[in-house]
Design a protein around this motif. Structure first.
Motif, short mmCIF file in Angstrom:
data_model
loop_
_atom_site.label_atom_id
_atom_site.label_comp_id
_atom_site.label_asym_id
_atom_site.label_seq_id
_atom_site.Cartn_x
_atom_site.Cartn_y
_atom_site.Cartn_z
N GLY A 1 0.79 -1.05 -0.10
CA GLY A 1 -0.01 -0.09 0.01
C GLY A 1 1.03 1.17 -0.12
N ASN A 2 1.93 1.31 0.77
CA ASN A 2 2.98 2.34 0.85
C ASN A 2 3.46 2.75 -0.65
N GLU A 3 3.93 1.55 -1.29
CA GLU A 3 4.36 2.04 -2.39
C GLU A 3 3.70 2.38 -3.52
N VAL A 4 2.53 1.79 -3.35
CA VAL A 4 1.27 2.01 -4.51
C VAL A 4 0.85 3.68 -4.22
N LEU A 5 0.55 3.89 -2.98
CA LEU A 5 0.33 5.30 -2.76
C LEU A 5 1.25 6.35 -3.01
N GLU A 6 2.67 6.09 -2.75
CA GLU A 6 3.56 6.91 -3.42
C GLU A 6 3.68 7.03 -4.81
N SER A 7 3.41 6.01 -5.38
CA SER A 7 3.51 5.85 -6.91
C SER A 7 2.52 6.93 -7.51
N LEU A 8 1.05 6.84 -6.91
CA LEU A 8 -0.03 7.60 -7.29
C LEU A 8 0.31 9.06 -6.93
N ILE A 9 0.77 9.29 -5.90
CA ILE A 9 1.19 10.53 -5.52
C ILE A 9 2.35 11.27 -6.47
N ASN A 10 3.24 10.47 -6.83
CA ASN A 10 4.08 10.75 -7.76
C ASN A 10 3.77 11.11 -9.18
N LYS A 11 2.86 10.27 -9.44
CA LYS A 11 2.19 10.56 -10.82
C LYS A 11 1.45 11.79 -10.74
N MET A 12 0.45 12.13 -9.61
CA MET A 12 0.03 13.48 -9.82
C MET A 12 1.08 14.75 -9.89
N LEU A 13 2.22 14.36 -9.21
CA LEU A 13 3.17 15.58 -8.96
C LEU A 13 3.75 15.71 -10.76
N VAL A 14 3.90 14.43 -11.56
CA VAL A 14 4.38 14.69 -12.64
C VAL A 14 3.62 15.16 -13.61
N PHE A 15 2.39 14.70 -13.45
CA PHE A 15 1.20 14.94 -14.33
C PHE A 15 1.29 16.83 -14.13
N ASP A 16 1.13 17.30 -12.87
CA ASP A 16 0.62 18.63 -12.56
C ASP A 16 2.28 19.37 -13.07
N GLU A 17 3.35 18.87 -13.01
CA GLU A 17 4.53 19.44 -13.61
C GLU A 17 4.48 19.68 -15.04
#
Length: 614
Positions: free
Chosen positions: A73-89
């Motif tokens: 769960g921790n890994e998946v959550l981090e990946s989803l957050i990273n995805k949001m950050l990349v998309f926003d950037e």
């Protein structure tokens, strides 16, 4: 340590999830975070709630989700957050990755391998166990986005390319090394070697504490320039053939080096240099991209407001169903759960099926242990594996350092290691322990293999019999060890024997290579063997002699051998039992879409209809 029952690993641990520094940067992405939100909305539609049935016993979707969340769960959550950050950037900088961009990148990578795009895509999907859509959306999009965002920080200088070219194609030095613990010992052994230059190889075998090179008389693969170890390579390149270096420190040890030969740089045609330079430039750029992407994420995270709701009981109560917020945007807990199943569900379900089968087998065999007995078996198994992996000090297993190694210093993963690795092992051991018998012949063979004499040889490996026969004729026409070594360095296709002039580890009895053993033990010092076949390869040997056993009385090591042989035979029985359990069982796996009736069910069906079912 947590408590575990033999018949059922614990499944009720709460997951402690923390947002650490970025991990799996290029693992999960999408052309837009909206895609993930749409998938989250899709999770509200009806889904299969039973993911497997094992001999009539169901494994629910919720069980799989719980275990996926606990572990990943921790890994998946981090990946989803990273995805949001990349998309926003990407949105902020106007970076757009189209489907054509992804397809063009796939085609370019396939072309580099000489493959068709279809073959390359199939290979990636099979390797990662994902669909084509997921490959493009969740991996390649992220890689391209990161490359575009960080490309300004991944410029490669001509000097970097030149240094890498020199590493790959430049001059090299073949050396032997003697590694000892103190400068005094190094100086004493160097003095002895200086007085008798031919003895350096023997000194390395007897005194070097670097086990890998000691068995080869200290011989190392050729030392290259720009290898990342400047002190070592500078010393190697300063020596002339036959010259000994002064003792010099390497970390907390001391090294004496002897130069064997200097290998000139490879001569490349202008076109080859250009091709190699382009390849190296791409490799260095990819290496730089990793560092640039990490720094970019650190900046993104530093500027973003990330709230981990899952890790805070009070926030969980205030924000039901929310895993985290990123700049005020929610990441739904259900989305993390379902994404965990998509990414890790097949792997986790396989573990749950295996454990369910073991639980059923233990129950059928009447094998029941109380909590204290189970905990003792778990501790004993962990200690045994720790010793097997070399975690021993003063004759005692070092369990804590071993567990830190197995879990990469993550204490929260110890229970997963126990549930997923240790418990299944002790369950199988309990099922087959009574079947293991160690004979006197077993003990004698083990003694001969581990303590008996070994044959020191040089070997030359070939891919076909004709080449082996031709070089064998050359070797037997001049049957000296030095000439044999030169032939090995020139013609052997196996890297170790080629780089080390034919030197290979001494051949022991009962190693699982009977043809090699028989030929090696039939030779006398100075003799060359006939050409023999080893699997897909052909080889012949030069006999240098035999080692002298340090233990000659089997009674001195009988107890150790008995334990070792019993453990080995136990593992063989465990594997037979594991295979039999799976073959006998009826398993329906709805996540993978597979089903097997089980041999036990087939037999029962045949018996019930008088053998008419085929």
């Amino acid at each position: 340590m947590a408590k575990y029952m033999l018949a059922s690993p614990a499944h009720t641990r709460s997951a402690l999830l923390t947002l650490a520094s970025v991990v799996a940067i290029c693992v999960l992405g999408a052309p837009g975070f909206a895609d993930a939100q749409q998938r989250n909305e899709a999770t509200q539609s009806p889904r299969v709630q039973t993911l497997a049935v094992v001999n009539g016993s169901s494994i629910s979707r919720q069980e799989v989700a719980n275990e996926c969340m606990r572990r990943f769960g921790n890994e998946v959550l981090e990946s989803l957050i990273n995805k949001m950050l990349v998309f926003d950037e990407c949105q902020r900088l106007g970076v757009t990755i189209t489907e054509k961009d992804v397809n063009d990148d796939l085609s370019a990578k396939a072309k580099q391998l000489g493959w068709t795009t279809e073959r390359y895509v199939k290979f990636l999907c099979e390797e990662k166990g994902i669909s084509v859509d997921r490959l493009k959306r969740d991996i390649l999009w992220s890689e391209l986005a990161l490359r575009r965002l960080a490309e300004s920080q991944t410029q490669v200088s001509p000097q970097e390319v030149s240094e890498r070219l020199e590493f790959e194609f430049g001059p090299k030095v073949q050396v032997r090394q003697l590694v000892v613990a103190s400068r005094t010992e190094a100086e004493q052994l160097r003095t002895a070697a200086e007085a008798d230059p031919a003895s350096f190889e023997k000194i390395c075998k007897q005194h070097s504490i670097d086990r890998n090179s000691a068995s080869l008389g200290g011989l190392l693969p050729p030392v290259r320039l720009n290898s990342g170890f400047p002190e070592f390579e500078n010393m190697a390149f300063s020596l002339e053939p036959g010259q000994l270096s002064p003792p010099f420190p390497v970390e907390d040890q001391f090294v004496v080096m002897k130069c064997i030969r200097k290998i000139p740089a490879e001569e490349l045609a202008e076109g080859d240099i250009s091709t190699a330079s382009e390849r190296i430039k791409s490799e260095i750029a990819r290496e730089k991209l990793r560092g640039a992407a990490l720094k970019m994420f650190e900046r993104m995270q530093a500027n973003a407001k990330i709230v981990n709701v899952m890790n805070d009981p009070q926030l969980r109560r205030q924000n039901p169903g929310v895993a985290a917020t990123v700049n005020g945007k929610p990441v739904q807990l259900k989305m993390v759960s379902e994404e965990s199943i998509v990414r890790f569900g097949k792997k986790m379900l396989a573990v749950l099926i295996r454990n369910r089968l073991l639980e059923q087998s233990l129950q059928a065999a009447g094998k029941t242990l109380d909590e204290e007995q189970t905990r003792q078996l778990i501790d004993e198994e962990i200690a045994r594996v720790a010793v097997e992996r070399g975690f021993v000090a003063q004759g005692q297993p070092q369990v804590q350092p071993f567990l830190e190694f197995m879990t990469r210093n993550d204490a929260s993963k110890v229970e997963f290691y126990i549930e997923d690795e240790v418990w299944p092992s002790i369950a199988l051991q309990e099922l087959v322990r009574d079947n293991v018998e160690v004979t006197e012949e077993d003990i004698q063979k083990s003694f001969d293999a581990n303590y008996g004499p070994r044959v020191e040889v040089r070997a030359i490996m070939f891919s076909d019999h004709r080449s082996a026969s031709n070089i064998w004729k050359m070797a037997t026409a001049n049957p000296t060890e030095e000439f044999f070594g030169q032939l090995a360095n020139q013609y052997s296709i196996e890297p170790m024997s080629k780089n080390n002039f034919g030197h290979i580890p001494p051949v022991q009895k009962y190693s699982g290579r009977p043809t090699l053993e028989q030929e090696a033990f039939s030779l006398q010092p100075g003799e060359i063997s006939k050409v023999i076949q080893l699997g897909d390869y052909w080889t012949f040997l030069y006999c240098r002699g035999r080692t002298q056993p340090k233990v000659t009385d089997i009674e001195d090591v009988r107890e150790y051998i008995l334990r070792d042989v019993r453990t080995r035979k136990l593992f063989v029985e465990m594997e037979f039992a594991r295979q039999k359990i799976f073959k006998e069982s009826q398993i329906d796996n709805y996540l993978t879409g597979t089903s097997q009736p089980g041999e036990a069910y087939i037999r029962q069906t045949r018996e019930s209809d008088g053998g008419r079912t085929q």
